[in-house]
Design a protein around this motif. Structure first.
Motif, PDB file in Angstrom:
ATOM      1  N   ASP A  35       0.814  -1.207   0.000  1.00  0.00           N
ATOM      2  CA  ASP A  35       0.000   0.000   0.000  1.00  0.00           C
ATOM      3  C   ASP A  35       0.851   1.262   0.000  1.00  0.00           C
ATOM      4  O   ASP A  35       0.390   2.331  -0.412  1.00  0.00           O
ATOM      5  N   ASP A  91      -5.012  -6.511  -6.292  1.00  0.00           N
ATOM      6  CA  ASP A  91      -5.636  -6.222  -5.003  1.00  0.00           C
ATOM      7  C   ASP A  91      -4.967  -6.981  -3.870  1.00  0.00           C
ATOM      8  O   ASP A  91      -5.191  -6.664  -2.699  1.00  0.00           O
ATOM      9  N   ALA A  92      -4.138  -7.969  -4.187  1.00  0.00           N
ATOM     10  CA  ALA A  92      -3.333  -8.597  -3.139  1.00  0.00           C
ATOM     11  C   ALA A  92      -2.150  -7.713  -2.774  1.00  0.00           C
ATOM     12  O   ALA A  92      -1.717  -7.690  -1.611  1.00  0.00           O
ATOM     13  N   PRO A 102      -4.244  -3.862  -1.086  1.00  0.00           N
ATOM     14  CA  PRO A 102      -5.639  -4.143  -0.730  1.00  0.00           C
ATOM     15  C   PRO A 102      -6.409  -2.938  -0.214  1.00  0.00           C
ATOM     16  O   PRO A 102      -7.642  -2.951  -0.216  1.00  0.00           O
ATOM     17  N   VAL A 133      -7.960  -6.074 -10.690  1.00  0.00           N
ATOM     18  CA  VAL A 133      -8.742  -6.928  -9.798  1.00  0.00           C
ATOM     19  C   VAL A 133      -9.332  -8.055 -10.635  1.00  0.00           C
ATOM     20  O   VAL A 133     -10.024  -7.800 -11.624  1.00  0.00           O
ATOM     21  N   ARG A 146     -11.214 -13.467  -5.015  1.00  0.00           N
ATOM     22  CA  ARG A 146     -10.299 -12.452  -5.553  1.00  0.00           C
ATOM     23  C   ARG A 146      -8.904 -12.620  -4.954  1.00  0.00           C
ATOM     24  O   ARG A 146      -8.555 -13.684  -4.499  1.00  0.00           O
ATOM     25  N   ARG A 147      -8.128 -11.550  -4.991  1.00  0.00           N
ATOM     26  CA  ARG A 147      -6.784 -11.509  -4.423  1.00  0.00           C
ATOM     27  C   ARG A 147      -5.766 -12.318  -5.235  1.00  0.00           C
ATOM     28  O   ARG A 147      -5.079 -13.191  -4.727  1.00  0.00           O
TER      29      ARG A 147
END
Length: 695
Positions: free
Chosen positions: A59, A68-69, A72, A79, A87-88
């Protein structure tokens, strides 16, 4: 070659470099530095490996392309969702390739769980200071995947004192309004869900540090002619990350097993010299996109504002005769030439010349125009159809529709589903047929409504309607350019609703706005030139007042304004006096003397429409000529009855030791830069064209 985690690569432009690395953990690619040559020789200005309370390391990291992993909480570029809603996606670095010239790089990643592979591509076109980025996704797994967010990349910019964002907003007849936002913290976003770039925002953004607005500037622009989004987020550590990509208005994209998806190119640009320098970087890039089609454009006349839909041979020929006398080179017949088209309620789709309007035949009419020494141009809007047309009566299923829901007319017309092969073939064959059947040199391709219905008859789906429409539009343009290389194509969408880098690579000129009022147009063109080169700027001299600033301006003002790009005339020249026609002919002759400099010269934007100083400077590539177009934008200072001094226009990029002449006036380069070129306005002298010659 196979690359190991921890390696880094530097891409080199004409004056800039872009350095990226895969950290030792191998989960993502991140920026090291982006700026002038040598900027990466030292500690990275964007790196961070400290604590991240309540966040993850990704991040806060300057990730180039994040799932998104990876990010997040602060916004991912990609995504992915499995068929059961999981997801992820998490990547592992697998390979990399860079060419010997250090201008093209491809970095590979794979997700061991879903089998998704991603290749992050970089290309620095030779002779430029831009970096083009795009991503190719391949489903090498055993089950279909859904792309929920389809970003093309993230750009990380160091903004330790705060981010100063520059963007362009607008509406129909008020496009390209340049605005600036200080972003201390949080997120700023722009985009379009209209199936075209749209009038509301331009897919372009510039970022500077608030402490140095005249210093380094970073720009981002998306090459996508459909729905899009760009966002900028400044974190608490002083990093601004810009995300750009498609806006998935039709829902997630389906990625079948074995299928490959290429996401749009997003281009980054850097200049050490603020927005003015950044504009030059964009101009250089777009001129290279034009390739051998970068030639001075002809002076044109367009009949729209003179006759509107009342097109018929005699009135058009009357206009053409006068236009030829003025020195115009191309005569364009706008809307109203085809059967059923007496207003905007009927006719679209039926692209046959109206025999009642051209009783001697359209061929004969064109021949008469060309006999005047003029090239011939024609307006079309082939992606749209009126309910009152033969085409719609025969193919009502060809328009976008949601079963059981009423259609939404915009401008009394519907939008054809260009993603359907039979519709794309109809559109191509229609335009190609006109160009083969008639002696046409110039094509104005219009588009006067956004897409409102997200579906096809029969409820077939899910479909990437946006992507299919854009892909076929681009293919049609490319086929037309290949098969009709001498035909110039003007891209229009109710004005400036379809301007992006993908169209800049395929069209020859843009129509930036339907608003031709002089002071309104000055603001529109000022914004336009920050993101687009002059060879793309079509501008007309008309008698129309502004919608937002209706103050009248002289014919000279209107001509000098239209000379800032590709000069055209759209007024009813039948009503001009002999003196006005003589003045017009003189301005056209002067434009022909300078248009090579306008087309290829280095551009500097001086002041602005809301300032006393307002000019554009074009310096020829050989630096022998400097063209300055200047306009009076506001109040007079005493009109010669009270003490006042000329407005001074500080010129840029000149040799301070050289001397420059304008008739019997002589200036040193140092004087022109430090003091400025003098211009004095009066009630009757509100614009000027000055050509300086280097002694």
């Amino acid at each position: 070659m196979t690359a190991e985690a921890g390696q880094r690569w530097t891409l080199r432009g004409a004056h800039t470099e872009y350095t990226v690395t895969v950290p030792a953990h191998g989960r993502w690619l991140e920026l090291v530095a982006w700026g002038p040559h040598g900027v990466s020789d030292g500690p990275s200005p964007v790196a961070y490996d400290g604590p991240v309370p309540f966040l993850t390391a990704g991040d806060a990291a300057p990730i180039e392309y994040a799932t998104d992993a990876d990010r997040p909480f602060t916004g991912a570029d990609l995504v992915i969702e499995t068929v059961d809603g999981k997801r992820r996606v998490g990547f592992v670095h697998t390979d990399a390739r860079i060419d010997a010239g250090q201008r093209e790089l491809a970095v590979d990643f794979a997700d061991p769980v879903t089998g998704l592979r991603a290749t992050v591509h970089y290309l620095v076109p030779d002779g430029t200071d831009v970096v083009q980025r795009w991503v190719e996704l391949t489903n090498d797994g055993t089950a279909p995947l859904r792309v929920v967010r389809a970003g093309s990349g993230g750009f990380c910019v160091p903004t330790p004192h705060g981010a100063l964002l520059s963007h362009q907003w607008g509406q129909w007849s008020q496009e390209f309004q340049l605005s600036h936002v200080e972003l201390g913290h949080g997120t700023f976003g722009i985009g379009s869900s209209q199936g075209v770039p749209g009038h509301l925002h331009v897919p372009w953004l510039a970022v500077r540090d608030t402490a140095d607005p005249a210093g380094p500037a970073w720009g981002m622009a998306l090459a996508w002619t459909g729905s899009w989004e760009i966002s900028a987020e400044r974190d608490t550590g002083g990093l601004t990350r810009v995300r750009a990509g498609r806006q998935l208005v039709d829902g997630p994209l389906e990625l079948a097993v074995g299928e490959r998806l290429s996401l749009p190119v997003v281009t980054g640009a850097y200049s050490p010299d603020g927005l003015d320098g950044l504009a030059q970087v964009w101009h250089t890039h777009q001129r290279l996109l034009a390739g051998d089609r970068l030639t001075p454009r002809p002076v044109l006349y367009n009949s729209w504002e003179a006759t509107y839909f009342a097109v018929e041979a005699e009135s058009q020929l009357a206009l053409a005769r006068i236009a030829a006398e003025l020195g115009v080179e191309t005569f364009v017949v706008d809307d109203g030439w085809f059967v059923g088209r007496n207003d905007d309620t009927a006719g679209l789709g039926d692209w046959t010349p109206d025999p009642a309007k051209f009783p001697a035949g359209f061929d004969t009419f064109i021949a008469e125009v060309r006999a005047l020494g003029l090239n011939f141009g024609l307006w079309v809007e082939p992606e749209c159809v009126n309910p009152k047309s033969t085409l719609y009566a025969e193919h009502p299923d060809w328009v976008y529709v949601v079963d059981g829901r009423p259609l939404t007319p915009v401008r009394n017309q519907y939008l054809l589903d260009l993603g359907r092969p039979e519709v794309a073939e109809f559109v191509h064959s229609t335009v190609d047929g006109l160009l083969r059947r008639y002696d046409i040199d110039y094509l104005k391709w219009d588009f006067n409504r956004p897409r409102t219905e997200p579906g096809r008859p029969g409820g077939v789906g899910p479909l990437d309607l946006d992507g299919a429409h854009v892909a076929n539009l681009h293919r049609i343009y490319e086929r037309l350019r290949r098969d009709h290389p001498d035909v110039l194509i003007e891209a229009c969408a109710g004005g400036g609703g379809r301007t992006d880098l993908a169209m800049a690579a395929r069209a020859d000129v843009f129509w930036p706005s339907d608003n031709t009022g002089p002071l309104d147009r000055l603001a529109i063109q000022y914004g336009f030139l920050h993101a687009n080169a002059p060879h793309l700027l079509s501008s007309w001299v008309t008698d129309a007042p502004g919608l937002f600033d209706p103050r009248p301006r002289t014919l000279a003002f209107r001509f000098v304004l239209a000379m800032a790009g590709v000069l055209g005339i759209g007024a009813d020249i039948r009503a001009w006096t002999p003196a006005e026609r003589a003045e017009a002919a003189d301005w056209i002759a002067r434009y022909k003397e300078i248009r090579d400099v306008v087309t290829r010269g280095e551009v500097h934007l001086i002041g602005g429409p809301d300032q006393a100083r307002c000019a554009v400077q074009y310096t020829a590539p050989d630096e022998r000529r400097v063209v300055v177009l200047a306009w009076h934008t506001g109040r007079l200072d005493g009109a010669g009855l009270l003490p006042s001094r000329p407005v001074r226009l500080p010129l840029r990029g000149l040799d301070p030791a050289a001397r420059y002449s304008d008739g019997d006036r002589h200036y040193s380069g140092s004087h022109l830069a430090a003091v400025g070129l003098p211009v004095r306005w009066s009630a009757t002298h509100d614009a000027d064209l000055i050509v300086l010659t280097r002694d």
